[in-house]
Write an enzyme that holds these catalytic residues in place. Structure first.
Site, mmCIF file in Angstrom:
data_model
loop_
_atom_site.group_PDB
_atom_site.id
_atom_site.type_symbol
_atom_site.label_atom_id
_atom_site.label_comp_id
_atom_site.label_asym_id
_atom_site.label_seq_id
_atom_site.Cartn_x
_atom_site.Cartn_y
_atom_site.Cartn_z
ATOM 1 N N SER A 129 29.120 51.878 25.671
ATOM 2 C CA SER A 129 30.124 52.772 26.238
ATOM 3 C C SER A 129 31.453 52.645 25.489
ATOM 4 C CB SER A 129 30.277 52.514 27.735
ATOM 5 O OG SER A 129 31.054 53.526 28.340
ATOM 6 N N ASP A 141 23.739 61.813 28.527
ATOM 7 C CA ASP A 141 24.511 60.641 28.945
ATOM 8 C C ASP A 141 25.358 60.983 30.169
ATOM 9 O OD1 ASP A 141 25.841 57.886 27.741
ATOM 10 O OD2 ASP A 141 27.285 59.153 28.788
ATOM 11 N N HIS A 177 23.303 55.726 31.070
ATOM 12 C CA HIS A 177 24.509 55.382 30.326
ATOM 13 C C HIS A 177 24.441 53.899 30.010
ATOM 14 C CE1 HIS A 177 28.605 55.774 28.906
ATOM 15 N NE2 HIS A 177 28.979 54.746 29.642
#
Length: 404
Positions: free
Chosen positions: A173, A270, A338
């Protein structure tokens, strides 16, 4: 009684600990020397990392993993963040679970289990790239991500990193974005003989308009770059070749300037990008997308059409890398998730996501060690039956820290 014993063990261990469930728990290392170069978390606390030593054939190989956790792009959100584990090591757990790509179990992490594995804690709110200070006489905030990165690397070099045979810089991330931003710099710290490669997990954030045609993410990143003094730390080759240098924080513009071999691990759907770039709250005030965000099976045909278009946009942004990079790797699946490298379920397990019968761990390993060509693009949703559609987990794990 077993619970009591377990708690006592966690409270008294000083290094690496194992729980009753055989989880690998690794103790925090505070970087005391960071103060010498002004490398502070948002609140002024010292930065930290967790390290689990390699062994056997992996004793001179190193894997560094940037922790993720969103960003803050204004004083108010950064001040709030400074009072949490995302802005201060004072609020962080001193023991961190190492799983997935950080696991020391060969059956769970076949290619990197015996490497030196480091998790770099995230406390600056700017993907380890800022260098500025806010001080209005009442509140002091340190935007020192670039210095934190430098301090941690300099702390690790005498611990063996300077003699690495192989090295992999990774992240998830906001940490995945940091892998893009720091890949070239990481190479500069290491000997020419070190095989250096980088992996970005869920870090390929698109410069894409939302459903109302507003560039919500572009505006957010521009404010982030300005507040935290990031522009001067962006890749010079990129910033000198683009009309707005701030855009070089987006991987799609930066990617062609990364010189080390790079692996892009991302979902085409995502959930951060779905919830905050494509359909941010500001673009859906009446909540027409709420059910679709919670469950892709509840999406209306028109919404699915928009999602499929977003997937195509991501693949288009990657087109040059897919066809021209001879050293790059790609794993773009069609799961609503994610971050997939740190979770054992998605990294390497009997029911992990697969593309062409290969898991993420196998694909990354094949790429790193040159065993096989590893550029895999999944078919569009809903054809993949191996997905872990972790909508709930993904939307709260990293995204709740984002000011949007």
């Amino acid at each position: 009684m077993k619970l009591l014993v377990y708690v006592v063990v966690l409270l008294t261990c000083t290094g690496t600990c194992f729980s009753a469930n055989d989880r690998l728990l690794v103790n925090m290392t505070i970087v005391r020397s960071a103060a010498d170069i002004g490398a502070y978390c948002l609140d002024g606390s010292l930065p930290a990392y967790h390290i689990h030593r390699g062994f056997g054939a992996g004793a001179r190989n190193w894997l560094l993993q940037f922790e993720g956790g969103g960003w803050c792009n204004d004083i108010e959100s950064c001040a709030a963040r400074a009072q949490t584990r995302r802005g201060s090591t004072r609020f962080m757990n001193k023991l961190e679970t190492f799983s997935g790509i950080l696991s020391n179990n060969a059956s769970r992490n076949p290619d990197f289990y015996n490497w030196n594995r480091v998790k770099i804690r995230y406390c600056d709110g700017g993907s380890f790239a800022g260098d500025a200070t806010h001080d209005d006489g009442k509140l002091v905030l340190y935007f020192r991500g670039q210095r934190i990165w430098q301090a941690i690397i300099e702390d690790l070099l005498p611990k063996g990193l300077s003699h690495a045979n192989k090295a992999l810089l990774s992240g998830c991330s906001a940490g995945g974005l940091a892998s893009y931003l720091h890949c070239n710099n990481f190479t500069n710290y290491l000997p020419n003989t070190t095989a250096v490669k980088c992996l970005g997990d869920a870090g390929f954030f698109l410069d894409s308009p939302d459903i109302t045609k507003n560039h919500t993410q572009r505006t957010f990143f521009q404010q982030l770059v300005t507040l935290q003094g990031i522009e001067k730390n962006l890749d010079e080759s990129c910033t000198s070749s683009i009309s707005d240098p701030k855009q070089c924080i987006f991987p799609q513009y930066l990617l062609k300037y990364i010189t080390s071999p790079f692996f892009i691990l991302n979902s085409a759907y995502d959930v951060y990008q779905f919830h905050h770039i494509l359909v941010p709250p500001s673009a859906d005030l009446r909540g027409h997308w709420n059910r679709c965000k919670l469950d892709p099976k509840a999406c209306l045909p028109a919404q699915l059409h928009i999602l499929q278009g977003f997937r195509v946009e991501m693949l288009t942004a990657l087109r040059s890398f897919l066809f021209n990079s001879t050293r790059g790797g790609v794993f773009i699946n069609s799961c609503f998730s994610h971050c997939q490298s740190e979770s054992q379920d998605t990294w390497f397990a009997p029911d992990s996501p697969q593309i062409h019968n290969e898991t993420i761990a196998e694909s990354v390993g094949d790429w790193y060690f040159g065993r096989n060509v590893s550029k895999k693009i999944d078919c569009p949703y809903p054809c993949d039956t191996t997905c872990h559609n972790l909508i709930g987990t993904g939307s709260t794990n990293d995204l709740s820290q984002i000011n949007s």
